[in-house]
Design a protein around this motif. Structure first.
Motif, PDB file in Angstrom:
ATOM      1  N   GLY A  19       0.825  -1.211   0.000  1.00  0.00           N
ATOM      2  CA  GLY A  19       0.000   0.000   0.000  1.00  0.00           C
ATOM      3  C   GLY A  19       0.852   1.249   0.000  1.00  0.00           C
ATOM      4  N   SER A  20       0.319   2.306   0.607  1.00  0.00           N
ATOM      5  CA  SER A  20       0.997   3.599   0.564  1.00  0.00           C
ATOM      6  C   SER A  20       0.643   4.418   1.802  1.00  0.00           C
ATOM      7  N   THR A  21       1.515   5.365   2.132  1.00  0.00           N
ATOM      8  CA  THR A  21       1.279   6.281   3.251  1.00  0.00           C
ATOM      9  C   THR A  21       2.096   7.536   2.995  1.00  0.00           C
ATOM     10  N   LEU A  50       0.198  12.794   9.394  1.00  0.00           N
ATOM     11  CA  LEU A  50       0.531  11.469   8.881  1.00  0.00           C
ATOM     12  C   LEU A  50      -0.775  10.846   8.410  1.00  0.00           C
ATOM     13  N   GLY A  51      -0.826  10.495   7.136  1.00  0.00           N
ATOM     14  CA  GLY A  51      -2.081   9.958   6.637  1.00  0.00           C
ATOM     15  C   GLY A  51      -1.989   9.479   5.201  1.00  0.00           C
ATOM     16  N   TYR A  52      -3.138   9.526   4.506  1.00  0.00           N
ATOM     17  CA  TYR A  52      -3.260   8.938   3.166  1.00  0.00           C
ATOM     18  C   TYR A  52      -2.762   7.489   3.222  1.00  0.00           C
ATOM     19  N   THR A  53      -3.051   6.829   4.350  1.00  0.00           N
ATOM     20  CA  THR A  53      -2.554   5.470   4.560  1.00  0.00           C
ATOM     21  C   THR A  53      -3.589   4.450   4.115  1.00  0.00           C
ATOM     22  N   TRP A  54      -3.184   3.524   3.292  1.00  0.00           N
ATOM     23  CA  TRP A  54      -4.066   2.416   2.897  1.00  0.00           C
ATOM     24  C   TRP A  54      -3.229   1.183   2.584  1.00  0.00           C
ATOM     25  N   TYR A  55      -3.840   0.044   2.844  1.00  0.00           N
ATOM     26  CA  TYR A  55      -3.194  -1.242   2.569  1.00  0.00           C
ATOM     27  C   TYR A  55      -4.193  -2.158   1.882  1.00  0.00           C
ATOM     28  N   GLY A  56      -3.679  -3.085   1.086  1.00  0.00           N
ATOM     29  CA  GLY A  56      -4.522  -4.114   0.512  1.00  0.00           C
ATOM     30  C   GLY A  56      -5.126  -4.975   1.621  1.00  0.00           C
ATOM     31  N   LYS A  57      -6.247  -5.605   1.329  1.00  0.00           N
ATOM     32  CA  LYS A  57      -6.984  -6.366   2.347  1.00  0.00           C
ATOM     33  C   LYS A  57      -6.141  -7.415   3.044  1.00  0.00           C
ATOM     34  N   ASN A  58      -5.270  -8.088   2.307  1.00  0.00           N
ATOM     35  CA  ASN A  58      -4.465  -9.162   2.894  1.00  0.00           C
ATOM     36  C   ASN A  58      -3.414  -8.664   3.874  1.00  0.00           C
ATOM     37  N   PHE A  59      -3.196  -7.350   3.899  1.00  0.00           N
ATOM     38  CA  PHE A  59      -2.164  -6.778   4.773  1.00  0.00           C
ATOM     39  C   PHE A  59      -2.755  -6.073   5.990  1.00  0.00           C
ATOM     40  N   ARG A  60      -4.081  -6.033   6.059  1.00  0.00           N
ATOM     41  CA  ARG A  60      -4.738  -5.401   7.209  1.00  0.00           C
ATOM     42  C   ARG A  60      -4.828  -6.398   8.361  1.00  0.00           C
ATOM     43  N   GLY A  61      -4.588  -5.909   9.559  1.00  0.00           N
ATOM     44  CA  GLY A  61      -4.672  -6.785  10.729  1.00  0.00           C
ATOM     45  C   GLY A  61      -3.503  -7.742  10.870  1.00  0.00           C
TER      46      GLY A  61
END
Length: 201
Positions: A86-88, A102-113
């Motif tokens: 993802g990206s941040t 600090l933001g604009y943070t997102w990750y693909g589903k498999n990388f969450r949690g």
């Protein structure tokens, strides 16, 4: 002191779990899979990266802001899987006031949690407070985005309040309320750093 961000152009942050390097135009290839297959990732974002065209626009906006020295976007590489995740970014950077967001943070589903976010946040906060010597790091989110808010609280952010009717939402007349959270320099050194470090998996 001027408001020019003296970020080395090749700033790389890494530990045993994650590598954050500067976002590049060519990274569209590394992020396109999420853009096409997981469009709901940007449900709460005003600037969306769902679909190739939106992703290209998203990256161009980020790189233009970097050129203007107001933001510094990273791509996130997960060392455990050997894949981009993802990206941040740092944004609204003010060196005279010693603050940034600090933001604009997102990750693909498999990388969450998976613990990846905590590794990223540790590196980013350590860089902000210990290298850039910031006094305050701010976080914002749509007040409806409970997943994001929970993640920010879990790393040690304190809620400051809610900006009512703060921003437009994409494709709607409804305006969003934005929740404001932050970590202060003394909080990082007194407790947040060690607490966050103890959560790293």
């Amino acid at each position: 002191m001027t408001a020019i961000l003296e970020f080395p152009q090749n700033t790389i942050l890494e530990n045993e779990a994650v590598l954050l390097r500067p976002l590049q135009e060519s990274d569209i290839e590394n992020l396109l899979e999420f853009s096409i297959n997981e469009p709901d990732t940007w449900e709460y974002s005003l600037v969306r990266a769902n679909g190739k065209e939106n992703l290209e626009n998203y990256i161009q906006i980020a790189l233009k802001a970097k050129e203007n020295k107001t933001e510094f976007p990273f791509i996130v590489f997960d060392k455990k899987t050997g894949k981009y995740a993802g990206s941040t970014r740092f944004y609204d950077i003010s060196l005279p006031f010693k603050t940034l967001q600090l933001g604009y943070t997102w990750y693909g589903k498999n990388f969450r949690g998976t613990g990846l976010n905590k590794h990223c946040k540790f590196l980013l906060l350590q860089f902000a407070f210990e290298t850039l010597e910031m006094e305050r790091v701010e976080f914002r989110a749509d007040n409806k985005n409970q997943r994001s808010i929970a993640a920010m609280k879990s790393i040690g952010c304190k809620v400051e309040g809610v900006l009512r009717n703060h921003m437009p939402t994409l494709g709607s007349d409804v305006r969003r309320d934005s929740i404001i959270l932050s970590i202060l320099r003394n909080e990082w050194f007194e407790s947040v750093r060690e607490n966050l470090k103890s959560q790293l998996m």
